[in-house]
Design a protein around this motif. Sequence first.
Motif, PDB file in Angstrom:
ATOM      1  N   VAL A  21     120.071 -17.007 -12.176  1.00 58.46           N
ATOM      2  CA  VAL A  21     118.976 -17.067 -11.108  1.00 58.46           C
ATOM      3  C   VAL A  21     119.453 -16.892  -9.649  1.00 58.46           C
ATOM      4  CG1 VAL A  21     117.942 -19.272  -9.986  1.00 58.46           C
ATOM      5  CG2 VAL A  21     117.672 -19.276 -12.872  1.00 58.46           C
ATOM      6  N   LEU A  22     120.702 -17.255  -9.445  1.00 61.72           N
ATOM      7  CA  LEU A  22     121.402 -16.738  -8.021  1.00 61.72           C
ATOM      8  C   LEU A  22     121.133 -15.169  -7.992  1.00 61.72           C
ATOM      9  CD1 LEU A  22     124.312 -18.854  -7.418  1.00 61.72           C
ATOM     10  CD2 LEU A  22     122.317 -19.149  -6.592  1.00 61.72           C
ATOM     11  N   ILE A  23     121.374 -14.514  -8.894  1.00 61.32           N
ATOM     12  CA  ILE A  23     121.308 -12.966  -8.855  1.00 61.32           C
ATOM     13  C   ILE A  23     120.113 -12.609  -8.725  1.00 61.32           C
ATOM     14  CG2 ILE A  23     121.697 -10.921 -10.149  1.00 61.32           C
ATOM     15  CD1 ILE A  23     124.370 -12.062 -11.249  1.00 61.32           C
ATOM     16  N   THR A  24     118.924 -13.097  -9.267  1.00 57.71           N
ATOM     17  CA  THR A  24     117.604 -12.829  -9.381  1.00 57.71           C
ATOM     18  C   THR A  24     117.058 -13.206  -7.751  1.00 57.71           C
ATOM     19  OG1 THR A  24     117.206 -13.469 -11.689  1.00 57.71           O
ATOM     20  CG2 THR A  24     115.299 -13.220 -10.360  1.00 57.71           C
ATOM     21  N   GLY A  25     117.483 -14.499  -7.659  1.00 58.58           N
ATOM     22  CA  GLY A  25     117.020 -14.910  -6.066  1.00 58.58           C
ATOM     23  C   GLY A  25     117.713 -13.732  -5.021  1.00 58.58           C
ATOM     24  N   PHE A  26     118.902 -13.660  -5.181  1.00 61.81           N
ATOM     25  CA  PHE A  26     119.585 -12.647  -4.258  1.00 61.81           C
ATOM     26  C   PHE A  26     119.127 -11.257  -4.133  1.00 61.81           C
ATOM     27  CE2 PHE A  26     123.506 -11.203  -1.983  1.00 61.81           C
ATOM     28  CZ  PHE A  26     123.573 -12.292  -1.102  1.00 61.81           C
ATOM     29  N   ILE A  27     118.893 -10.765  -5.253  1.00 60.48           N
ATOM     30  CA  ILE A  27     118.374  -9.381  -5.255  1.00 60.48           C
ATOM     31  C   ILE A  27     117.182  -9.519  -4.442  1.00 60.48           C
ATOM     32  CG2 ILE A  27     117.276  -7.604  -6.667  1.00 60.48           C
ATOM     33  CD1 ILE A  27     119.526  -8.159  -8.604  1.00 60.48           C
ATOM     34  N   PHE A  28     116.197 -10.354  -4.935  1.00 58.45           N
ATOM     35  CA  PHE A  28     114.831 -10.460  -4.277  1.00 58.45           C
ATOM     36  C   PHE A  28     115.055 -10.769  -2.737  1.00 58.45           C
ATOM     37  CE2 PHE A  28     110.516 -12.006  -3.571  1.00 58.45           C
ATOM     38  CZ  PHE A  28     109.863 -11.185  -4.058  1.00 58.45           C
ATOM     39  N   ALA A  29     115.782 -11.782  -2.447  1.00 56.40           N
ATOM     40  CA  ALA A  29     116.100 -12.126  -0.842  1.00 56.40           C
ATOM     41  C   ALA A  29     116.500 -10.974  -0.076  1.00 56.40           C
ATOM     42  CB  ALA A  29     117.208 -13.273  -0.697  1.00 56.40           C
ATOM     43  N   ILE A  30     117.470  -9.732  -0.573  1.00 58.28           N
ATOM     44  CA  ILE A  30     117.775  -9.005   0.159  1.00 58.28           C
ATOM     45  C   ILE A  30     116.828  -7.568  -0.073  1.00 58.28           C
ATOM     46  CG2 ILE A  30     119.978  -7.463   0.182  1.00 58.28           C
ATOM     47  CD1 ILE A  30     120.345 -10.321   0.915  1.00 58.28           C
ATOM     48  N   TRP A  31     116.387  -7.279  -1.239  1.00 56.36           N
ATOM     49  CA  TRP A  31     115.938  -5.941  -1.426  1.00 56.36           C
ATOM     50  C   TRP A  31     114.608  -5.777  -0.887  1.00 56.36           C
ATOM     51  CZ3 TRP A  31     111.508  -5.488  -4.671  1.00 56.36           C
ATOM     52  CH2 TRP A  31     111.036  -4.416  -4.794  1.00 56.36           C
ATOM     53  N   PHE A  32     113.801  -7.007  -1.281  1.00 57.43           N
ATOM     54  CA  PHE A  32     112.377  -6.726  -0.702  1.00 57.43           C
ATOM     55  C   PHE A  32     112.410  -6.960   0.809  1.00 57.43           C
ATOM     56  CE2 PHE A  32     108.419  -9.071  -0.147  1.00 57.43           C
ATOM     57  CZ  PHE A  32     107.335  -8.192  -0.408  1.00 57.43           C
ATOM     58  N   PRO A  33     112.830  -7.917   1.589  1.00 54.36           N
ATOM     59  CA  PRO A  33     112.937  -7.924   3.283  1.00 54.36           C
ATOM     60  C   PRO A  33     113.442  -6.498   3.701  1.00 54.36           C
ATOM     61  CG  PRO A  33     114.209  -9.716   2.377  1.00 54.36           C
ATOM     62  CD  PRO A  33     113.676  -9.043   1.059  1.00 54.36           C
ATOM     63  N   VAL A  34     114.709  -6.045   3.167  1.00 59.31           N
ATOM     64  CA  VAL A  34     115.133  -4.900   3.858  1.00 59.31           C
ATOM     65  C   VAL A  34     114.283  -3.706   4.000  1.00 59.31           C
ATOM     66  CG1 VAL A  34     116.816  -3.065   3.588  1.00 59.31           C
ATOM     67  CG2 VAL A  34     117.587  -5.479   3.391  1.00 59.31           C
ATOM     68  N   VAL A  35     113.582  -3.596   2.488  1.00 62.50           N
ATOM     69  CA  VAL A  35     112.637  -2.474   2.208  1.00 62.50           C
ATOM     70  C   VAL A  35     111.448  -2.711   3.424  1.00 62.50           C
ATOM     71  CG1 VAL A  35     110.960  -1.533   0.966  1.00 62.50           C
ATOM     72  CG2 VAL A  35     113.170  -2.018  -0.054  1.00 62.50           C
ATOM     73  N   SER A  36     110.880  -3.861   3.498  1.00 61.95           N
ATOM     74  CA  SER A  36     109.960  -4.108   4.542  1.00 61.95           C
ATOM     75  C   SER A  36     110.226  -4.207   5.757  1.00 61.95           C
ATOM     76  CB  SER A  36     109.290  -5.591   4.238  1.00 61.95           C
ATOM     77  OG  SER A  36     109.609  -6.066   2.860  1.00 61.95           O
TER      78      SER A  36
END
Lengths: 233, 310
Positions: A21-36
């Motif tokens: 869960v932490l990894i899922t959350g973390f990837i989403f927390a970093i990847w999505f906003p950085v792209v945006s």
Amino acid sequence: MSTFSVIARREMRLAFRNRSVLITGFIFAIWFPVVSAFGIAAGAGEETVVLAGSIAAIILPIGVFMGYVFCADAFLREKRDGTIETLLCTPVSLRGLWEGKAAGVAVPAYLMTLISAAVTAATVSALTDAPVIAEPLLLFHLAAVVPVWVAASAGLIGAAQLALGMRENQILGFVFIFGFIFLIIALQEVAPGGPGLSVMTEAVLAAAGIALVALARFIAGKVTRERVVLTIP
Amino acid sequence: MNAVEVRGLSRSFDGRDILRDVSFTVGHGEIFGYLGPNGAGKTTTVRILLGLLAPGAGEARVLGRDLAVDDDARARVGVLFENNGLSDRMSAAGNLAYYAGLYGVEDPAERIDELLTLVDLADRRNDLVGTFSTGMKRKLGIARAILHRPEVVFLDEPSSGLDPGAQRMVRDLISELSRREEMTVFLNSHHLDEVQRICSSVAILAGGRIRAFDSVAHLTAASGRPVVTVALADPGESARAREEIARLPFVAGCEMNGEGLLCTLSDPGATPDLIAALVGANFRVEEVRRSSRSLEDIYLEHVAPAEGGA
Ligand SMILES: Nc1ncnc2c1ncn2[C@@H]1O[C@H](COP(=O)(O)OP(=O)(O)OP(=O)(O)O)[C@@H](O)[C@H]1O
Ligand SMILES: [Mg+2]
């Protein structure tokens, strides 16, 4: 210690130990906003408040999504494996159980959202030289609006996971996320301040978040033990 | 007031009647065995008693209370379902500490130590439960169920998955709890041998109805089946003794088996006459035992017809 904090602390501890869960959350927390962030930096003008507004608009749905991600462990897993049945036999009421769990889910989800906000703001700042993080309305957004919406997300999704069967729950997750995002966009549109950061928009979002928390509490109070037990797979 | 009272209880699922007019009581401090074939409705009955399911008709009370609405009364009751109620990602002690918090156990550290020692898991106290074997989890589940010193504990097949040594541990533990802490134990079990050894009363559920509800002693009493097993000091004499016994007027039949001579009496009160006759004929009698029916015999007698035409 009250049963509320006993439950909330346990859920938090389990969340911080759940690597997947932490990894899922973390990837989403970093990847999505950085792209945006690149999009924000490229598209927006130089005005700091506009940049900060774009960050705020991205972070709220991320908070909602984090609530969903962390609910899977606290609510859904215990239902799937039947542990919830034993918990329902303790002196804690069903609503008490829901409250503790929702709070225990909301805290790590909120922290993860803050990480995401920090990364986004840092990226945007680095790309534009605008001190977005010093924008007071963005700080208010992160400190007050986001946690309320994270709690609403955890509470509503948690209550639904308690009440619904496994198949409905799978479909429901997506419905919830898109429902939330739609609601956020709609609120921003109808708010007197319009989209972007304004005092009025933030006030409307905060009030709506509080209303959603109250709605979640109401729904959780309506769920019966029988309903939970009969939907255990 | 009884510890458990079930009166006229009915319940159906999707139009199928699972329980039909079920009634029984369990006295305080008793160990009660609730028996029945797979799918008979044992777990359903327990769920209704615990307030997890609503009865279709009738009532189910524990300690005189309706646990569906009485949070405080639930604190006086313990339960072990098929699922042990444990988190795989917490340690043995951590799991117990969590439930201690939910039940408001005073001095939890001491109680947890005591229980972990009792179920032989003290040296694994800090290991994650996910690393435990099925039986170890079961033992920890039992410790969890009695952690808050409940007045009534429901154990749904507690010894499933346990090795013979652990089964015995559980059996002894249940007897001990009922004796020392006057805990009432409601035991769902398929181990009829275990039930016969520790339960004071049983109910047999089949086809949705209670087929028998009585004390174990009464159910298994030899009445109606006057069979006596005679063991001689010298088993080599058995064949000769058998001829002697067959001649007696109150004996309907006599067979030799591994334990000695299995005599069926035509007069149920003739056991002393049988002994007198053997001693009179100079046989050295080692043991005479009236054979009682096993709980298994009784169970099958009640369940078979119910399964056939329920
Ligand atoms: N949630 C449910 N929905 C539909 N039917 C159910 C439900 N729960 C139980 N049943 C049915 O009720 C019957 C009794 O089930 P129950 O689990 O009480 O049996 P049991 O006596 O405990 O059996 P076992 O010895 O196998 O544990 C079964 O036929 C089962 O299919
Ligand atoms: Mg069962």
